[in-house]
Scaffold this motif. Structure first.
Motif, PDB file in Angstrom:
ATOM      1  N   HIS A   1       0.841  -1.209   0.000  1.00 36.47           N
ATOM      2  CA  HIS A   1       0.000   0.000   0.000  1.00 36.47           C
ATOM      3  C   HIS A   1       0.868   1.247   0.000  1.00 36.47           C
ATOM      4  O   HIS A   1       1.864   1.320   0.724  1.00 36.47           O
ATOM      5  N   TYR A   2       0.462   2.227  -0.824  1.00 33.18           N
ATOM      6  CA  TYR A   2       1.165   3.519  -0.875  1.00 33.18           C
ATOM      7  C   TYR A   2       0.137   4.590  -1.199  1.00 33.18           C
ATOM      8  O   TYR A   2      -0.509   4.554  -2.248  1.00 33.18           O
ATOM      9  N   MET A   3      -0.046   5.528  -0.280  1.00 34.09           N
ATOM     10  CA  MET A   3      -1.043   6.589  -0.420  1.00 34.09           C
ATOM     11  C   MET A   3      -2.422   5.969  -0.680  1.00 34.09           C
ATOM     12  O   MET A   3      -2.908   5.219   0.138  1.00 34.09           O
ATOM     13  N   ASP A   4      -3.044   6.256  -1.831  1.00 35.00           N
ATOM     14  CA  ASP A   4      -4.370   5.685  -2.111  1.00 35.00           C
ATOM     15  C   ASP A   4      -4.284   4.473  -3.025  1.00 35.00           C
ATOM     16  O   ASP A   4      -5.278   4.041  -3.612  1.00 35.00           O
ATOM     17  N   ASN A   5      -3.096   3.885  -3.143  1.00 32.41           N
ATOM     18  CA  ASN A   5      -2.859   2.800  -4.090  1.00 32.41           C
ATOM     19  C   ASN A   5      -2.640   1.488  -3.335  1.00 32.41           C
ATOM     20  O   ASN A   5      -1.761   1.393  -2.479  1.00 32.41           O
TER      21      ASN A   5
ATOM     22  N   PRO B   1      -7.513  -3.892   6.281  1.00 29.81           N
ATOM     23  CA  PRO B   1      -7.389  -2.720   7.151  1.00 29.81           C
ATOM     24  C   PRO B   1      -8.415  -1.648   6.769  1.00 29.81           C
ATOM     25  O   PRO B   1      -8.651  -1.399   5.581  1.00 29.81           O
ATOM     26  N   GLN B   2      -9.002  -1.030   7.765  1.00 31.30           N
ATOM     27  CA  GLN B   2     -10.021  -0.009   7.494  1.00 31.30           C
ATOM     28  C   GLN B   2      -9.355   1.347   7.259  1.00 31.30           C
ATOM     29  O   GLN B   2      -9.526   2.293   8.029  1.00 31.30           O
ATOM     30  N   THR B   3      -8.611   1.412   6.175  1.00 29.29           N
ATOM     31  CA  THR B   3      -7.859   2.629   5.870  1.00 29.29           C
ATOM     32  C   THR B   3      -8.357   3.340   4.625  1.00 29.29           C
ATOM     33  O   THR B   3      -8.001   4.487   4.387  1.00 29.29           O
ATOM     34  N   LYS B   4      -9.153   2.654   3.813  1.00 32.73           N
ATOM     35  CA  LYS B   4      -9.597   3.236   2.549  1.00 32.73           C
ATOM     36  C   LYS B   4     -10.781   2.426   2.014  1.00 32.73           C
ATOM     37  O   LYS B   4     -11.129   1.377   2.560  1.00 32.73           O
ATOM     38  N   SER B   5     -11.347   2.878   0.915  1.00 32.44           N
ATOM     39  CA  SER B   5     -12.369   2.116   0.215  1.00 32.44           C
ATOM     40  C   SER B   5     -11.682   1.166  -0.770  1.00 32.44           C
ATOM     41  O   SER B   5     -10.743   1.549  -1.472  1.00 32.44           O
TER      42      SER B   5
ATOM     43  N   ASN C   1      -6.493  -9.148 -12.078  1.00 27.52           N
ATOM     44  CA  ASN C   1      -5.573  -9.093 -13.218  1.00 27.52           C
ATOM     45  C   ASN C   1      -5.327 -10.455 -13.852  1.00 27.52           C
ATOM     46  O   ASN C   1      -4.824 -10.523 -14.976  1.00 27.52           O
ATOM     47  N   PHE C   2      -5.688 -11.530 -13.130  1.00 31.36           N
ATOM     48  CA  PHE C   2      -5.408 -12.875 -13.646  1.00 31.36           C
ATOM     49  C   PHE C   2      -6.642 -13.784 -13.583  1.00 31.36           C
ATOM     50  O   PHE C   2      -6.506 -15.006 -13.564  1.00 31.36           O
ATOM     51  N   GLY C   3      -7.835 -13.165 -13.544  1.00 25.23           N
ATOM     52  CA  GLY C   3      -9.070 -13.910 -13.763  1.00 25.23           C
ATOM     53  C   GLY C   3      -9.603 -14.733 -12.622  1.00 25.23           C
ATOM     54  O   GLY C   3     -10.523 -15.532 -12.808  1.00 25.23           O
ATOM     55  N   GLN C   4      -9.075 -14.578 -11.407  1.00 25.54           N
ATOM     56  CA  GLN C   4      -9.596 -15.330 -10.268  1.00 25.54           C
ATOM     57  C   GLN C   4     -10.836 -14.642  -9.709  1.00 25.54           C
ATOM     58  O   GLN C   4     -11.050 -13.451  -9.893  1.00 25.54           O
ATOM     59  N   GLY C   5     -11.650 -15.395  -8.994  1.00 30.93           N
ATOM     60  CA  GLY C   5     -12.864 -14.837  -8.433  1.00 30.93           C
ATOM     61  C   GLY C   5     -12.614 -14.125  -7.114  1.00 30.93           C
ATOM     62  O   GLY C   5     -11.814 -14.570  -6.294  1.00 30.93           O
ATOM     63  N   PHE C   6     -13.294 -13.008  -6.916  1.00 33.84           N
ATOM     64  CA  PHE C   6     -13.217 -12.320  -5.627  1.00 33.84           C
ATOM     65  C   PHE C   6     -14.461 -11.444  -5.436  1.00 33.84           C
ATOM     66  O   PHE C   6     -15.110 -11.031  -6.390  1.00 33.84           O
ATOM     67  N   LYS C   7     -14.773 -11.199  -4.167  1.00 27.32           N
ATOM     68  CA  LYS C   7     -15.856 -10.301  -3.802  1.00 27.32           C
ATOM     69  C   LYS C   7     -15.339  -9.342  -2.745  1.00 27.32           C
ATOM     70  O   LYS C   7     -14.517  -9.713  -1.901  1.00 27.32           O
ATOM     71  N   ILE C   8     -15.838  -8.112  -2.784  1.00 30.84           N
ATOM     72  CA  ILE C   8     -15.429  -7.134  -1.787  1.00 30.84           C
ATOM     73  C   ILE C   8     -16.670  -6.468  -1.214  1.00 30.84           C
ATOM     74  O   ILE C   8     -17.546  -6.012  -1.951  1.00 30.84           O
ATOM     75  N   ASN C   9     -16.814  -6.479   0.101  1.00 31.25           N
ATOM     76  CA  ASN C   9     -17.918  -5.821   0.795  1.00 31.25           C
ATOM     77  C   ASN C   9     -17.322  -4.966   1.893  1.00 31.25           C
ATOM     78  O   ASN C   9     -16.931  -5.468   2.942  1.00 31.25           O
ATOM     79  N   GLU C  10     -17.205  -3.651   1.591  1.00 33.19           N
ATOM     80  CA  GLU C  10     -16.495  -2.721   2.469  1.00 33.19           C
ATOM     81  C   GLU C  10     -15.068  -3.223   2.670  1.00 33.19           C
ATOM     82  O   GLU C  10     -14.305  -3.258   1.715  1.00 33.19           O
TER      83      GLU C  10
END
Length: 810
Positions: free
Chosen positions: A746-750, A770-774, A781-790
């Motif tokens: 992590h670097y700044m907003d990246n 970590p609750q540091t950003k959205s 980038n490589f086609g794997q499955g993922f979900k993000i909720n907050e």
């Protein structure tokens, strides 16, 4: 007393700032700022960011010449509370005690300016090693990563039926084996073992709580408005370049910089943090341009060492573009695999011009030694499976330390290679051999007494005793080791090294056999480079060493006055074992990564390798080409290893994904980018192949797998070279189990999240971020499955695969 009062007042005033990183503009710029501003260096002082001082258990010795060219003129004006200065011998200072705080700093005055060097308390704790013998031993000895693999460091004495001793060690995993006479063996009472990297095993033990949760700090925001936040209350220490500027306590540190930073084209903010309950956090490093944090990689120069993506190649085995200089030894005793095969400097230049390296995404080339080697065959391998002598095709038997081997090309060829590489923003590193020379080297004809003794007092040959006779052992009878205890040897060989920078615009050295040369050589070389090249030419130089040994030994060479880095072989062995051996957990890799960050720093530039010319090819390890305990040295001579199955390519992809997203300088060994197979030397040193479709292996599935792996490697290098989080970001390990490792940069907003699954089955992993950003903009980038909720991440990883999640900036 007056100095102490000044510092106490300064500390009080700064603490009022409540964590705002600010300091009054100083009249005198530091050396680091003068360097980046391109100003003159009439009074060279501390060059680059000061390396952290790690305290010992009782006493700590620091050579101020590692920080200042004239260290004897430096004056200590502040020591942290708890430390006592007990000796100052011409700039070599020794202090005792333990600091009251986990992180603090030493202040030094030089040339009417002051500099602050960060210091970290020791983390060592007592560990009692105990072994109840299963039988009677005549003379049992033990060596391991805890004692530098020195059998004499911890004598074993049998008492009350046990061998036992106590040592002070940092938390972590340690390897060891027992020795009786000329036989080495693992602990018969300990089931824990790992590969030793040479076809056998070492036993292991652990020290401390390896699951302890330490504080974590990170940057948030952007270059206009940013801050540093912690996941628990900590003490922040902030530095601007090499000056302490702020001490505060809390969970946030507001991001402001000194006014003087606005005048500097390049400067840095460094932040350390700790608390007394959980220990020391990771550290933060922020590059600034005119006082503003850099957010785009294209603002970093070619020479930024944290930006390096390195490619390791053997000149003779890469590309033959000039058949006129093909001269083999041609002796019947030298097998073709051990002779010159025609690769040359023009061949490398040709591939530079064609865009091979640029398309692959590497920006730094490490060349094997270019110096002249003997024309005859030497050495003798005489076994039941092969009898051969060897040529010096590899470059490590120098008969000259300044002449280019005519079989590789000319001075003009080398200069053209460097020029063409620099045009394309590619750095050139040269492998330099100082430890030994060939018997025909002129320096031995002039000074036959400059070598170490070939015989030990007991009459045995001093050959390949790499640990027991570390500074004197010879690698072979025809390449005697130089005696660097003699000042005249140090002076001669350091001058020879500096020659390459004065005559060629190279960007650095890879140093062979680093641990076998005394520290005085490294300090003298780096001092000469600073005085004659780095400072007068405002030139960046990267020096990386080769040392097999404990973390403490490896790190002892890495500081401002010696080397920038070393290759991280320990991390490689854990990586390759965890990825290719289903019996070894990815938790071991997690611990190895944590040890890497602890010993070398959160933003280290150690070399993280995919392999090298001395190791089994990672693809062949991954596809099960070799049986457990197989003699892969023998295999390398009796057959040509082929790609066995697709699994090896998948395993190699995981290794590439780790190296190209973890901290450090990723190093790709030639051919690993598409999965070349091979056992040990010489099978791992085949001629490079560039046309996969028309290569040596025409099996359709091999061609398909090689093309797929190559595209994955290119995509990974592209992510690395275009993402500040992978260059200057902090690192947090999010999850580890038997098969899976997930970590975040992590670097700044990246944000970049790396997920590796070395198991056969699909794995579903849930992680709290970590609750540091959205994290809504994360993309695959490589086609794997993922979900993000907050801040809840769910990953679905196929067997033997990886995924890199990045922010979608569109």
């Amino acid at each position: 007393m007056r100095d102490q009062i000044v510092y106490i007042m300064r500390k009080i005033i700064l603490s009022i700032l409540l964590g705002v990183i600010v300091i009054a503009c100083k009249a005198n710029k530091t050396q680091l700022e003068r360097e980046h501003a391109g100003e003159s260096k009439e009074n060279p002082v501390l060059q680059d960011l000061a390396s952290l001082i790690q305290l010992g258990t009782e006493e700590t010795t620091v050579n101020l010449s590692d920080y200042f060219i004239e260290g004897s003129k430096a004056k200590i004006i502040r020591l942290p509370e708890g430390l006592k200065l007990i000796k100052n011998d011409s700039g070599i200072i020794t202090f005792s005690g333990k600091m009251n705080n986990s992180i603090d700093y030493v202040s030094v005055e030089f040339d009417q300016q002051h500099y602050d060097i960060p210091v970290r308390n020791t983390s060592r704790i007592p560990y009692t090693f105990s072994f109840t013998p299963d039988k009677k031993y005549k003379k049992l000895q033990v060596k391991g990563s805890f004692n530098g693999w020195d059998v004499n460091a911890n004598p074993l004495v049998l008492k009350d039926g046990k061998y036992q001793f106590t040592v002070m060690l940092n938390p972590g995993n340690y390897q060891y084996c027992f020795v009786e006479g000329d036989k080495e063996f693992i602990d018969p009472t300990n089931p824990k073992k790992v590969s030793n990297g040479v076809g056998g095993y070492n036993s292991t033990f652990s020290v401390g709580d390896l699951d302890a949760i330490k504080p974590f700090i990170t940057t948030v925001g952007n270059q206009k408005k940013w801050k540093i936040i912690a996941d628990q209350e900590v003490n922040f220490l902030a530095f601007y370049n090499n000056q302490f500027i702020s001490l505060s306590k809390g969970k946030e540190l507001q991001g402001k910089v000194p006014q003087e930073a606005e005048e500097a084209t390049r400067s840095f903010i460094r932040v350390y943090a700790y608390n007394n309950k959980s220990g020391v956090a990771n550290d933060i490093l922020i590059p600034l341009h005119k006082g503003i944090p850099i957010e785009k990689v294209d603002e970093l120069p070619r020479t930024d060492k944290r930006k390096y993506i390195m490619y390791s190649l053997m000149i003779d085995r890469f590309k033959d573009a000039d058949p006129s200089n093909n001269f083999q030894v041609g002796e019947p005793e030298v097998k073709p695999e051990a002779d010159f095969q025609g690769g040359d400097l023009k061949g490398i230049t040709e591939k530079v011009k064609e865009g091979f390296f640029t398309n692959l995404g590497v920006n730094t080339i490490w060349l094997s030694p270019v110096v002249q080697n003997p024309d005859e065959g030497y050495g003798l391998l005489d076994t039941d499976y092969i009898k051969t002598k060897f040529s010096g095709y590899h470059g490590y038997w120098p008969v000259s330390s300044s002449k280019i081997d005519p079989r590789f090309g000319t001075e003009e060829d080398f200069k053209e290679l460097i020029e063409e590489a620099h045009k394309r923003n590619i750095n050139i590193l040269v492998d330099y051999v100082a430890n030994h020379v060939h018997l025909n080297h002129p320096v031995l004809k002039e000074h036959p007494d400059w070598i170490t003794k070939a015989k030990l007092p007991d009459g045995t040959d001093n050959i390949r005793k790499f640990d027991a006779q570390r500074f004197t052992t010879w690698f072979d009878k025809h390449i005697p080791s130089l005696d660097f205890s003699k000042p005249e040897v140090v002076d001669q060989m350091t001058d020879s090294a500096v020659y390459w920078f004065k005559n060629y615009e190279i960007d650095g050295f890879r140093h062979d056999a680093t641990k076998h040369i005394q520290n005085e050589f490294w300090r003298t070389l780096t001092k000469k480079l600073k005085e004659q090249v780095i400072l007068p030419e405002n030139r960046s130089i990267y020096q990386i060493g080769e040392t097999y040994g404990s973390h403490e030994m490896v790190n002892s060479y890495v500081n401002n006055g010696m080397l920038d880095a070393q290759f991280e072989f320990s991390l490689y062995h854990h990586l390759s074992n965890s990825v290719t051996n289903p019996k070894i957990s990815m938790k071991d890799l997690k611990i190895a990564l944590e040890e890497n960050l602890f010993y070398y720093g959160s933003h280290n530039i150690m070399g993280t390798i995919s392999g090298n010319h001395d190791k089994i090819r990672i693809t062949s390890m991954g596809d099960g080409s070799f049986a457990d305990g197989e003699d892969t040295h023998k295999t390398a001579w009796i057959k040509k290893t082929l790609n066995k199955n697709p699994l090896g390519f998948k395993k190699t992809g995981i290794v590439m994904a780790f190296n190209l997203t973890a901290p450090g300088v990723p190093v790709i060994y030639q051919g690993d980018e598409f999965g070349m197979p091979g056992a040990d030397d010489p099978d791992n040193r085949r001629m490079m192949e560039f046309d996969i479709a028309n290569g040596s292996d025409q099996r359709p599935w091999v061609i398909s797998e090689r093309k797929e792996l190559l595209e994955k490697t290119k995509k990974l290098t592209h992510l690395r070279e275009n993402n500040m989080a992978l260059i200057y970001g902090d690192t947090k390990i999010l999850y580890a189990d038997q098969n899976v490792l997930v970590f975040m940069r992590h670097y700044m907003d990246n944000t970049v999240i790396t997920a590796l699954n070395a198991g056969e089955s699909t794995e579903k992993v849930s992680i709290t971020l970590p609750q540091t950003k959205s994290y809504r903009k994360l993309k695959t980038n490589f086609g794997q499955g993922f979900k993000i909720n907050e801040n809840q991440l769910e990953l679905i990883l196929k067997g033997n695969s990886f995924e890199i999640l990045t922010d979608n900036k569109k």
